[in-house]
Write a protein that holds these residues in place. Structure first.
Motif, PDB file in Angstrom:
ATOM      1  N   VAL A 224       0.839  -1.199   0.000  1.00 47.57           N
ATOM      2  CA  VAL A 224       0.000   0.000   0.000  1.00 47.57           C
ATOM      3  C   VAL A 224       0.876   1.251   0.000  1.00 47.57           C
ATOM      4  O   VAL A 224       0.603   2.223  -0.713  1.00 47.57           O
ATOM      5  CB  VAL A 224      -0.950  -0.005   1.209  1.00 47.57           C
ATOM      6  N   GLU A 225       1.948   1.227   0.782  1.00 49.18           N
ATOM      7  CA  GLU A 225       2.873   2.361   0.803  1.00 49.18           C
ATOM      8  C   GLU A 225       3.455   2.622  -0.583  1.00 49.18           C
ATOM      9  O   GLU A 225       3.579   3.775  -1.019  1.00 49.18           O
ATOM     10  CB  GLU A 225       3.998   2.104   1.793  1.00 49.18           C
ATOM     11  N   ALA A 226       3.814   1.557  -1.288  1.00 53.02           N
ATOM     12  CA  ALA A 226       4.384   1.720  -2.633  1.00 53.02           C
ATOM     13  C   ALA A 226       3.387   2.399  -3.565  1.00 53.02           C
ATOM     14  O   ALA A 226       3.754   3.269  -4.368  1.00 53.02           O
ATOM     15  CB  ALA A 226       4.800   0.360  -3.191  1.00 53.02           C
ATOM     16  N   ASP A 227       2.115   2.035  -3.461  1.00 56.15           N
ATOM     17  CA  ASP A 227       1.082   2.689  -4.275  1.00 56.15           C
ATOM     18  C   ASP A 227       0.968   4.167  -3.920  1.00 56.15           C
ATOM     19  O   ASP A 227       0.848   5.027  -4.804  1.00 56.15           O
ATOM     20  CB  ASP A 227      -0.272   2.013  -4.061  1.00 56.15           C
ATOM     21  N   LEU A 228       0.992   4.464  -2.636  1.00 56.15           N
ATOM     22  CA  LEU A 228       0.875   5.863  -2.212  1.00 56.15           C
ATOM     23  C   LEU A 228       2.073   6.684  -2.679  1.00 56.15           C
ATOM     24  O   LEU A 228       1.926   7.830  -3.111  1.00 56.15           O
ATOM     25  CB  LEU A 228       0.751   5.927  -0.687  1.00 56.15           C
ATOM     26  N   MET A 229       3.248   6.109  -2.593  1.00 56.62           N
ATOM     27  CA  MET A 229       4.442   6.827  -3.053  1.00 56.62           C
ATOM     28  C   MET A 229       4.378   7.085  -4.550  1.00 56.62           C
ATOM     29  O   MET A 229       4.769   8.150  -5.033  1.00 56.62           O
ATOM     30  CB  MET A 229       5.700   6.045  -2.679  1.00 56.62           C
ATOM     31  N   ALA A 230       3.873   6.123  -5.284  1.00 54.67           N
ATOM     32  CA  ALA A 230       3.733   6.310  -6.731  1.00 54.67           C
ATOM     33  C   ALA A 230       2.749   7.429  -7.051  1.00 54.67           C
ATOM     34  O   ALA A 230       2.847   8.060  -8.108  1.00 54.67           O
ATOM     35  CB  ALA A 230       3.273   4.998  -7.372  1.00 54.67           C
ATOM     36  N   SER A 231       1.820   7.665  -6.135  1.00 50.43           N
ATOM     37  CA  SER A 231       0.849   8.751  -6.307  1.00 50.43           C
ATOM     38  C   SER A 231       1.332  10.067  -5.702  1.00 50.43           C
ATOM     39  O   SER A 231       0.582  11.049  -5.666  1.00 50.43           O
ATOM     40  CB  SER A 231      -0.485   8.353  -5.653  1.00 50.43           C
ATOM     41  N   GLY A 232       2.572  10.076  -5.199  1.00 47.85           N
ATOM     42  CA  GLY A 232       3.120  11.295  -4.615  1.00 47.85           C
ATOM     43  C   GLY A 232       2.612  11.579  -3.214  1.00 47.85           C
ATOM     44  O   GLY A 232       2.593  12.730  -2.783  1.00 47.85           O
ATOM     45  N   MET A 233       2.221  10.523  -2.486  1.00 43.50           N
ATOM     46  CA  MET A 233       1.700  10.699  -1.133  1.00 43.50           C
ATOM     47  C   MET A 233       2.393   9.753  -0.152  1.00 43.50           C
ATOM     48  O   MET A 233       1.800   8.795   0.340  1.00 43.50           O
ATOM     49  CB  MET A 233       0.181  10.467  -1.112  1.00 43.50           C
ATOM     50  N   PRO A 234       3.666   9.991   0.143  1.00 46.70           N
ATOM     51  CA  PRO A 234       4.347   9.139   1.124  1.00 46.70           C
ATOM     52  C   PRO A 234       3.729   9.299   2.509  1.00 46.70           C
ATOM     53  O   PRO A 234       3.195  10.356   2.844  1.00 46.70           O
ATOM     54  CB  PRO A 234       5.791   9.655   1.102  1.00 46.70           C
ATOM     55  N   VAL A 235       3.781   8.232   3.294  1.00 46.90           N
ATOM     56  CA  VAL A 235       3.242   8.273   4.652  1.00 46.90           C
ATOM     57  C   VAL A 235       4.383   8.170   5.653  1.00 46.90           C
ATOM     58  O   VAL A 235       5.517   7.831   5.315  1.00 46.90           O
ATOM     59  CB  VAL A 235       2.208   7.149   4.882  1.00 46.90           C
ATOM     60  N   GLU A 236       4.049   8.461   6.909  1.00 44.85           N
ATOM     61  CA  GLU A 236       5.063   8.524   7.960  1.00 44.85           C
ATOM     62  C   GLU A 236       5.637   7.148   8.281  1.00 44.85           C
ATOM     63  O   GLU A 236       6.831   7.003   8.518  1.00 44.85           O
ATOM     64  CB  GLU A 236       4.441   9.146   9.213  1.00 44.85           C
ATOM     65  N   LEU A 237       4.789   6.133   8.319  1.00 48.93           N
ATOM     66  CA  LEU A 237       5.246   4.774   8.648  1.00 48.93           C
ATOM     67  C   LEU A 237       4.440   3.762   7.874  1.00 48.93           C
ATOM     68  O   LEU A 237       3.224   3.935   7.676  1.00 48.93           O
ATOM     69  CB  LEU A 237       5.104   4.498  10.154  1.00 48.93           C
ATOM     70  N   ALA A 238       5.108   2.709   7.443  1.00 50.55           N
ATOM     71  CA  ALA A 238       4.416   1.575   6.836  1.00 50.55           C
ATOM     72  C   ALA A 238       5.205   0.309   7.129  1.00 50.55           C
ATOM     73  O   ALA A 238       6.417   0.260   6.910  1.00 50.55           O
ATOM     74  CB  ALA A 238       4.267   1.760   5.330  1.00 50.55           C
ATOM     75  N   ASP A 239       4.528  -0.679   7.666  1.00 48.93           N
ATOM     76  CA  ASP A 239       5.064  -2.029   7.709  1.00 48.93           C
ATOM     77  C   ASP A 239       3.946  -2.975   7.260  1.00 48.93           C
ATOM     78  O   ASP A 239       2.927  -2.510   6.743  1.00 48.93           O
ATOM     79  CB  ASP A 239       5.638  -2.382   9.083  1.00 48.93           C
ATOM     80  N   ARG A 240       4.116  -4.234   7.453  1.00 50.04           N
ATOM     81  CA  ARG A 240       3.115  -5.161   6.929  1.00 50.04           C
ATOM     82  C   ARG A 240       1.722  -4.879   7.484  1.00 50.04           C
ATOM     83  O   ARG A 240       0.724  -4.907   6.753  1.00 50.04           O
ATOM     84  CB  ARG A 240       3.507  -6.604   7.259  1.00 50.04           C
ATOM     85  N   ASP A 241       1.648  -4.573   8.788  1.00 50.78           N
ATOM     86  CA  ASP A 241       0.345  -4.476   9.452  1.00 50.78           C
ATOM     87  C   ASP A 241      -0.138  -3.060   9.721  1.00 50.78           C
ATOM     88  O   ASP A 241      -1.317  -2.869  10.015  1.00 50.78           O
ATOM     89  CB  ASP A 241       0.400  -5.216  10.800  1.00 50.78           C
ATOM     90  N   THR A 242       0.742  -2.061   9.650  1.00 47.72           N
ATOM     91  CA  THR A 242       0.389  -0.727  10.128  1.00 47.72           C
ATOM     92  C   THR A 242       0.778   0.351   9.127  1.00 47.72           C
ATOM     93  O   THR A 242       1.843   0.278   8.502  1.00 47.72           O
ATOM     94  CB  THR A 242       1.101  -0.436  11.469  1.00 47.72           C
ATOM     95  N   LEU A 243      -0.092   1.344   9.012  1.00 53.06           N
ATOM     96  CA  LEU A 243       0.217   2.566   8.255  1.00 53.06           C
ATOM     97  C   LEU A 243      -0.075   3.755   9.160  1.00 53.06           C
ATOM     98  O   LEU A 243      -1.089   3.779   9.876  1.00 53.06           O
ATOM     99  CB  LEU A 243      -0.657   2.685   7.004  1.00 53.06           C
ATOM    100  N   VAL A 244       0.798   4.754   9.127  1.00 48.57           N
ATOM    101  CA  VAL A 244       0.582   5.987   9.877  1.00 48.57           C
ATOM    102  C   VAL A 244       0.731   7.155   8.915  1.00 48.57           C
ATOM    103  O   VAL A 244       1.788   7.343   8.307  1.00 48.57           O
ATOM    104  CB  VAL A 244       1.570   6.146  11.041  1.00 48.57           C
ATOM    105  N   ALA A 245      -0.348   7.918   8.769  1.00 45.89           N
ATOM    106  CA  ALA A 245      -0.324   9.136   7.952  1.00 45.89           C
ATOM    107  C   ALA A 245      -0.356  10.336   8.893  1.00 45.89           C
ATOM    108  O   ALA A 245      -1.253  10.449   9.733  1.00 45.89           O
ATOM    109  CB  ALA A 245      -1.527   9.172   7.009  1.00 45.89           C
ATOM    110  N   LEU A 246       0.609  11.205   8.770  1.00 48.50           N
ATOM    111  CA  LEU A 246       0.690  12.392   9.619  1.00 48.50           C
ATOM    112  C   LEU A 246      -0.087  13.529   8.972  1.00 48.50           C
ATOM    113  O   LEU A 246       0.171  13.898   7.827  1.00 48.50           O
ATOM    114  CB  LEU A 246       2.155  12.800   9.800  1.00 48.50           C
ATOM    115  N   VAL A 247      -1.005  14.098   9.722  1.00 52.13           N
ATOM    116  CA  VAL A 247      -1.775  15.249   9.261  1.00 52.13           C
ATOM    117  C   VAL A 247      -1.417  16.432  10.140  1.00 52.13           C
ATOM    118  O   VAL A 247      -1.291  16.301  11.357  1.00 52.13           O
ATOM    119  CB  VAL A 247      -3.293  14.971   9.343  1.00 52.13           C
TER     120      VAL A 247
END
Length: 480
Positions: free
Chosen positions: A329-352
């Motif tokens: 999921v992180e790879a997809d977001l990065m390809a869309s120009g939207m990197p997130v703060e943390l990504a591992d197999r089970d967790t994503l953290v988006a900083l707002v």
């Protein structure tokens, strides 16, 4: 809402000085060596103004930094504030040197950032670790239990300070008022690493800041949730249980003597913006985050952290129930120009932050677009549901065998990782992000540590700070 920094003129003395510097021709015969020329290395140095002979005279006769720090102390309702260009890392070093003496025992929450652990090395302090409970559904840490904190304070030798982190990296919150009550009942200060909470206390729908809730000193990053330049941070303290003169001495001992005026001005401007327009800006951002959370909560199997014990601006997602891999999921977001703060197999953290709003002309920058991308990517990578696994940083119970400072300076040897069980580590090893150590100097290498490191690597997290980045070997104290 303000769009021109000049609207903050008269409210932020360091920003005023920065604007004045830009508006007048100058031929400096001082540092920095680029002399305000952009034709040598390009715009990378645009706006770089020193404090000395820049925002102020070389002798600091105008006092703009002191004025700005006084205003920050007033904004947070405390006795003292210092602006740092070294991030919360420098702030943690400052408070460790200020509130305890070499050889003292201090109580430290195990969600502490690596900078606090290395601050213990610098100050020669001995940690008594307190680990947070972990939520069985999400595998993520909750706030330190008050009973565990009190128990740690009652052990011998008597601790001289408590260092806790709030909010946690994933946005979970603790009972700061109760923590302060424990600390003060034992006659010691509570220091809070609030790196992720510079916005707290400036809107009724976010928690009050830790100082208003009883903490004696707080370190916060102005560049994380406020629109300050990278590395901008603030150290705030009350004088009842913290020696402010010693705090100043510790601050100066570990700070650069050539602070970037542009970073300092951005801290001052962010403070002024927060005081003047923070409620309005945060209100709009909070509305947008609520909308995003509602959309994501409708995704089958996706857990979205929410509620009164969660920072409302931290969007933390647990993916196990969807079967999707957070790294994909992180790879997809990065390809869309939207990197997130943390990504591992089970967790994503988006900083707002308060720079995010519900409406913008460029829809690729909205939280709505983030929601679209997340929903599409999770659907694309959906698979069999799985149970959440506790992250390595929260899965280990540390065994302190040697004081961190002693271990840092001890003779050491590199051993194959598989041969280190039972040995004492000479180095700090942490999955990054979040930079919370799985292993710190002076801690025994246990089977649970080795399993946690293996699990972190398998889940796609970078293992940072080890001398051997492949983690094939580990530096341990030399036997004998």
């Amino acid at each position: 809402m303000p769009t021109d920094p000049r609207r903050l003129r008269g409210h932020a003395p360091l920003l005023d000085a920065w604007l004045a510097f830009q508006e007048k021709p100058i031929r400096p015969f001082t540092i920095p060596g680029h002399k305000q020329r952009l034709d040598l290395v390009g715009d990378v140095v645009a706006g770089d103004v020193p404090l000395y002979a820049g925002l102020d005279s070389m002798k600091l006769t105008r006092g703009v930094l002191a004025d700005a720090e006084r205003r920050a102390a007033a904004a947070w309702g405390v006795d003292h504030a210092r602006f740092s260009v070294g991030g919360s890392t420098h702030g943690n070093q400052t408070v460790a040197l200020a509130v305890a003496s070499p050889g003292d025992t201090v109580v430290v929450g195990r969600t502490a950032h690596r900078s606090m652990v290395l601050a213990l090395v610098l100050a020669g302090l001995k940690p008594r670790w307190v680990s947070p409970p972990v939520d069985s559904t999400t595998g993520l840490p909750l706030g330190i239990a008050v009973t565990d904190l009190d128990r740690a304070c009652r052990q011998s030798p008597t601790p001289t300070a408590i260092f806790l982190t709030d909010p946690s990296y994933v946005g979970t919150l603790g009972e700061v008022e109760a923590w302060a009550g424990v600390a003060h009942a034992h006659g010691i200060p509570l220091v809070v690493d609030a790196a992720w909470a510079a916005h707290f206390g400036f809107h009724p729908d976010v928690p009050g800041h830790a100082l208003a809730r009883g903490a004696d000193a707080v370190v916060t990053s102005a560049h994380k949730l406020l629109p300050a330049y990278s590395q901008g941070a603030i150290v705030l303290a009350r004088g009842e249980r913290v020696d402010l003169d010693r705090l100043d001495a510790a601050f100066e001992a570990t700070h650069t003597t050539s602070p970037a005026g542009s970073i300092l001005a951005s801290i001052d401007a962010s403070r002024a913006l927060l005081q003047r327009d923070g409620a309005e800006l945060l209100g709009a951002t909070l509305d947008a985050v609520r909308s995003l959370r509602r959309r994501l909560q409708a995704v089958p199997g996706l857990v979205v952290l929410d509620g009164p014990a969660v920072d409302p601006l931290k969007v933390t997602l647990v993916l196990g129930g969807t079967g999707a891999d957070g790294n994909a999921v992180e790879a997809d977001l990065m390809a869309s120009g939207m990197p997130v703060e943390l990504a591992d197999r089970d967790t994503l953290v988006a900083l707002v932050s308060l720079a995010d709003t519900a409406d913008t002309a460029d829809t690729a920058e909205t939280l709505g677009a983030l929601g679209d991308s997340l929903i599409e990517s999770i659907a694309r990578h959906r698979g069999p549901a799985r149970l959440a696994v506790t992250a390595a940083a929260y899965a280990v119970t540390p065994e302190q065998a040697v004081a961190p400072r002693d271990a840092f300076f001890a003779e050491r040897e590199a051993l194959p990782l598989g041969a280190t069980e039972g040995r004492v580590s000479a180095e700090l090893v942490a999955p990054y992000p979040p930079g919370i150590p799985v292993l710190a100097p002076g801690e025994r290498v246990t089977r649970s540590v080795l399993d946690a490191l293996a699990s972190a690597r398998a889940s796609g997290i970078r293992i940072a700070y080890a001398a051997d980045p492949t983690l094939s070997t580990l530096l341990c104290l030399r036997d004998g």
